[in-house]
Motif scaffolding. Sequence first.
Motif, PDB file in Angstrom:
ATOM      1  N   LEU A 122       0.830  -1.212   0.000  1.00  0.00           N
ATOM      2  CA  LEU A 122       0.000   0.000   0.000  1.00  0.00           C
ATOM      3  C   LEU A 122       0.861   1.257   0.000  1.00  0.00           C
ATOM      4  CD1 LEU A 122      -2.878   1.229   0.239  1.00  0.00           C
ATOM      5  CD2 LEU A 122      -2.580   1.124   2.723  1.00  0.00           C
ATOM      6  N   VAL A 123       1.852   1.311   0.880  1.00  0.00           N
ATOM      7  CA  VAL A 123       2.700   2.496   0.984  1.00  0.00           C
ATOM      8  C   VAL A 123       3.509   2.699  -0.292  1.00  0.00           C
ATOM      9  CG1 VAL A 123       4.660   3.522   2.203  1.00  0.00           C
ATOM     10  CG2 VAL A 123       2.808   2.439   3.493  1.00  0.00           C
ATOM     11  N   ALA A 124       4.058   1.618  -0.857  1.00  0.00           N
ATOM     12  CA  ALA A 124       4.845   1.735  -2.086  1.00  0.00           C
ATOM     13  C   ALA A 124       3.991   2.285  -3.223  1.00  0.00           C
ATOM     14  CB  ALA A 124       5.431   0.383  -2.468  1.00  0.00           C
ATOM     15  N   ALA A 125       2.779   1.762  -3.370  1.00  0.00           N
ATOM     16  CA  ALA A 125       1.891   2.239  -4.433  1.00  0.00           C
ATOM     17  C   ALA A 125       1.507   3.698  -4.219  1.00  0.00           C
ATOM     18  CB  ALA A 125       0.644   1.365  -4.498  1.00  0.00           C
ATOM     19  N   PHE A 126       1.168   4.049  -2.976  1.00  0.00           N
ATOM     20  CA  PHE A 126       0.747   5.418  -2.679  1.00  0.00           C
ATOM     21  C   PHE A 126       1.885   6.405  -2.914  1.00  0.00           C
ATOM     22  CE2 PHE A 126      -0.332   8.817   0.510  1.00  0.00           C
ATOM     23  CZ  PHE A 126      -1.430   9.299  -0.181  1.00  0.00           C
ATOM     24  N   MET A 127       3.093   6.051  -2.514  1.00  0.00           N
ATOM     25  CA  MET A 127       4.234   6.938  -2.699  1.00  0.00           C
ATOM     26  C   MET A 127       4.594   7.089  -4.175  1.00  0.00           C
ATOM     27  SD  MET A 127       5.098   8.333   0.082  1.00  0.00           S
ATOM     28  CE  MET A 127       3.462   8.273   0.798  1.00  0.00           C
TER      29      MET A 127
END
Length: 333
Positions: A122-127
């Motif tokens: 989730l964090v990788a995609a959002f960033m």
Amino acid sequence: MFELSFIWAGIIAFAVLIYVILDGFDLGVGILFPAANSEQDKARMMNSIAPIWDGNETWLVMGGGGLFAVFPLAYAVIMPALYMPIILMLLALIFRGVAFEYRWRTQRWKPVWDVAFFGGSLVAAFMQGIALGALVQGIKVADRAYAGGWWDWLSVFSVLTGLGVVVGYALLGATWIILKTEGQLQRQMQIYAWWLGAGTLLFIAIVSIMTPFQDPEYFQRWLNLPGSLLSVLMPGAVIAAAWALFTGLNAGKDAQPFLAALCLFVLCFIGIGISFYPNIVPPGLTIADAAAPDSSLRFALVGTVVLVPLILGYTAYAYWVFRGKVDPAEGYH
């Protein structure tokens, strides 16, 4: 210089596009991981990407390394402008990779690593979406260096693009699981993919409407001739891809929804390229201005024309070897 720099811009753009569409569904599977109804479904979801997830990230290394080697000025501007989202993205990818391996080695701590796998995805995609939005809205450059502030990357627009990438990756993940599984899990993802497809189209529409207002050059390019023709053709192509997505889902097709979702991402990537050209860092750093000396571009190109086909070859071979559905008990059949 002009010709070589634009050839290199095409190579790097190609590497980034391949990364987005390959690691996109990979991250999407992680984003959807909590939706699995059983440990068997979780195992099937992870087994579907187990042989390829790390290879997909090869293209991220190539894109970043290529930018550093052949467009050093662009690299020197982009990195300080986007330090925070890039660092968070890399940490999330590392943590996600560790979680991917460790959850198979434990029973007691498996729920912890499940959360880590989901959180890292989730964090990788959002960033990645945040970084894209910050790049589209423009980076301040003065005296060939970044001239903005620490938090310039954070805005309403960049948050919207971040959310859009998360939803879009989840769509890719859902359609990938449809392609690779059967039974109840496949039916569950068909329902999810329908709603995620609608959400992806909504974010595409919102971001597309907001993009021309991020910079006057975008506005001129998209809303004046001949660019206004693209403002008709691109939405038409997106509608065609959306039609293929939803008809494939409604008909219970395996491959069609995944291919249609990939087409949506390719079209969005083309739209971004049209907005940027001839800049590599909007609003004012051009491809030619940011390029390394001609001798460096030529030297790097020699190795690249050998390396890229090799990477494409082993990537295609890996996908061919692990084609077909994931067997719940044995892996692939």
